[in-house]
Enzyme design. Structure first.
Site, PDB file in Angstrom:
ATOM      1  N   SER A 162       0.856  -1.181   0.000  1.00  0.00           N
ATOM      2  CA  SER A 162       0.000   0.000   0.000  1.00  0.00           C
ATOM      3  C   SER A 162       0.895   1.235   0.000  1.00  0.00           C
ATOM      4  O   SER A 162       1.954   1.236  -0.623  1.00  0.00           O
ATOM      5  CB  SER A 162      -0.940  -0.025   1.207  1.00  0.00           C
ATOM      6  OG  SER A 162      -1.841   1.060   1.161  1.00  0.00           O
ATOM      7  N   TYR A 197      -5.002   7.587  -6.923  1.00  0.00           N
ATOM      8  CA  TYR A 197      -4.013   6.632  -6.395  1.00  0.00           C
ATOM      9  C   TYR A 197      -4.095   6.550  -4.868  1.00  0.00           C
ATOM     10  O   TYR A 197      -4.171   5.440  -4.315  1.00  0.00           O
ATOM     11  CB  TYR A 197      -2.606   7.002  -6.852  1.00  0.00           C
ATOM     12  CG  TYR A 197      -1.541   6.076  -6.316  1.00  0.00           C
ATOM     13  CD1 TYR A 197      -1.447   4.762  -6.779  1.00  0.00           C
ATOM     14  CD2 TYR A 197      -0.642   6.496  -5.336  1.00  0.00           C
ATOM     15  CE1 TYR A 197      -0.482   3.901  -6.273  1.00  0.00           C
ATOM     16  CE2 TYR A 197       0.323   5.647  -4.829  1.00  0.00           C
ATOM     17  CZ  TYR A 197       0.396   4.347  -5.299  1.00  0.00           C
ATOM     18  OH  TYR A 197       1.349   3.488  -4.795  1.00  0.00           O
ATOM     19  N   LYS A 201      -5.096   3.137  -2.510  1.00  0.00           N
ATOM     20  CA  LYS A 201      -4.293   2.625  -1.397  1.00  0.00           C
ATOM     21  C   LYS A 201      -5.107   2.584  -0.097  1.00  0.00           C
ATOM     22  O   LYS A 201      -4.940   1.671   0.715  1.00  0.00           O
ATOM     23  CB  LYS A 201      -3.043   3.481  -1.219  1.00  0.00           C
ATOM     24  CG  LYS A 201      -2.095   3.513  -2.422  1.00  0.00           C
ATOM     25  CD  LYS A 201      -1.398   2.186  -2.632  1.00  0.00           C
ATOM     26  CE  LYS A 201      -1.915   1.350  -3.769  1.00  0.00           C
ATOM     27  NZ  LYS A 201      -1.133   0.110  -3.995  1.00  0.00           N
TER      28      LYS A 201
END
Length: 320
Positions: A162, A197, A201
Site C-alpha cells: 500500500s 491513487y 491505497k
C-alpha cells in the site's frame, strides 16, 4: 514532518532472513521495487521465485539481470504472465499457481498511478488493477496458502503493498450508500482522478481490516505495508507534483524494496497490521482509518468489494 524525517533519515534494515525451501510470487516484478525485492529474495536462497508480470519480455530481461548479478541457478526464477486489468488473466494465473507444490509468499506489489481516466472490466482502471484484481488474486490463492501452512507446518505470508498516501485523500465517496461507492469511483464525469491513487491505497487498507480477522486461525499471515516514496516506475503517468517529490525525497529503489522483503518475511506479530519502514507501525495508519468513520467505511467497502468479487468468481469469498 514524520514523512520527511522517514524519507531522509530512516533506512530500513537490509534483509537477511533466509527464503530457502520456499516458493515466492511477486507481482509487478520486472521493474522498480518489485524487481529489487525479487533480487533480495533470490539472494536469500529462495527455491522458486515467480515474477508475475504484464510484460513478459521485460520480465525475462529482469530474470536474466537478477541471475547475472547473483550467479543463481536459472531454474530458480520463472516469468509468468499476469495482467491485473483483466479478470481472466488473474483467474488463469491463479489456476496455474494453485498447481504449485507450495506458496510461501504472495507479495502483491503491482499497481498503477495515473491521473487520467480509463476503463478496465467496467471500473476505473486504477480501482480494477490496484484493488479489485489484487484482492481477487489474493482470495483465489488463499486455499493454496492455507494448504501450504498445514502441509509444511509454516506460516505463508500474503503481503499487500500500500502506501502512506492512503491518508492524503478525502475519499468523499465513502459516504455514498452501500453499493454505490465503487460506481461513484468509476463515474467518469465525477471521478476525482487527482486523488485516485491515494484512494486506491486507502481502499486496500480498509479491505485488509475486514479480511485479516477472518484469517486469524488459518495459518496465513496477512499484512500491508508502506514502502515510502521511492524511485520506481510507479507514477510515470501520474501528476507532476509526484515527480518533484521524488526528486527531493525519494529513497533508492533498493532501499525501498527492503520494506517489501521485511513484510514478506514477517511473523505472526504482523498479521492484520500495517508495516512502515519495515516494522509493524499501526500508529502510522491515517487518523481516518483509525476513526469510527473509518470503521464504517471499511465495512461498507468490504461489502461492496466482496459482492464484486463474487460476481467475477462465484464462491471466491468463501476461501477466506
Amino acid at each position: 514532518m514524520g514523512f520527511i524525517y522517514s524519507q531522509l533519515f530512516v533506512r530500513p534494515a537490509y534483509p537477511e532472513r533466509s527464503f530457502a525451501g520456499e516458493t515466492v510470487i511477486i507481482t509487478g516484478s520486472n521493474v522498480g521495487l518489485g524487481k529489487e525485492a525479487a533480487r533480495h529474495v533470490a539472494r536469500l536462497g529462495v527455491s522458486k521465485l515467480i515474477l508475475a508480470v504484464r510484460n513478459t519480455i521485460a520480465g525475462e530481461d529482469a530474470k536474466k539481470e537478477i541471475e547475472s548479478s547473483l550467479k543463481c541457478d536459472p531454474s530458480v526464477i520463472e516469468v509468468w504472465s499476469l495482467d491485473l486489468s483483466s479478470y481472466d488473466s488473474v483467474k488463469a494465473f491463479a489456476e496455474r499457481a494453485s498447481k504449485l507444490q507450495r506458496i510461501d509468499v504472495l507479495l502483491e506489489n503491482a499497481g498503477i498511478a495515473t491521473d487520467k481516466y480509463s476503463d478496465a472490466e467496467g471500473h476505473e482502471r486504477t480501482i480494477t488493477v490496484n484493488v479489485i484484481s489484487a484482492f481477487l488474486l489474493a482470495l483465489l490463492l488463499l486455499p493454496k496458502l492455507k494448504s501450504t501452512a498445514k502441509q509444511f507446518n509454516t506460516s505463508p505470508r500474503l503481503t499487500i503493498v500500500s502506501s502512506e498516501v492512503h491518508g492524503w485523500c478525502k475519499f468523499a465517496e465513502w459516504k455514498e450508500p452501500t453499493g454505490k461507492i465503487f460506481p461513484a469511483l468509476s463515474n467518469e464525469k465525477t471521478a476525482n482522478m487527482g486523488e485516485r491513487y491515494p484512494v486506491s491505497k486507502l481502499l486496500e487498507v480498509l479491505a485488509v481490516k475486514q479480511i485479516a480477522p477472518k484469517l486469524a486461525n488459518s495459518g496465513v499471515i496477512l499484512n500491508i505495508l508502506n514502502p515510502g516514496l521511492c524511485h520506481s516506475e510507479l507514477g510515470r503517468d501520474g501528476p507532476w507534483f509526484l515527480t518533484i517529490l521524488k526528486f527531493f525525497l525519494a529513497r533508492t529503489t533498493e532501499v525501498g524494496s527492503r520494506t517489501l522483503v521485511a513484510s514478506a518475511a514477517a511473523g505472526t506479530e504482523s498479521h492484520g497490521k500495517y508495516m512502515h519502514d519495515g516494522l509493524v507501525a499501526e500508529g502510522e495508519l491515517s487518523p481516518f482509518v483509525r476513526s469510527k468513520d473509518g470503521e464504517e467505511a471499511s465495512q461498507k467497502v468490504w461489502k461492496e468489494l466482496s459482492d464484486i468479487l463474487e460476481k467475477v468468481s462465484p464462491g471466491v469469498t468463501q476461501n477466506i
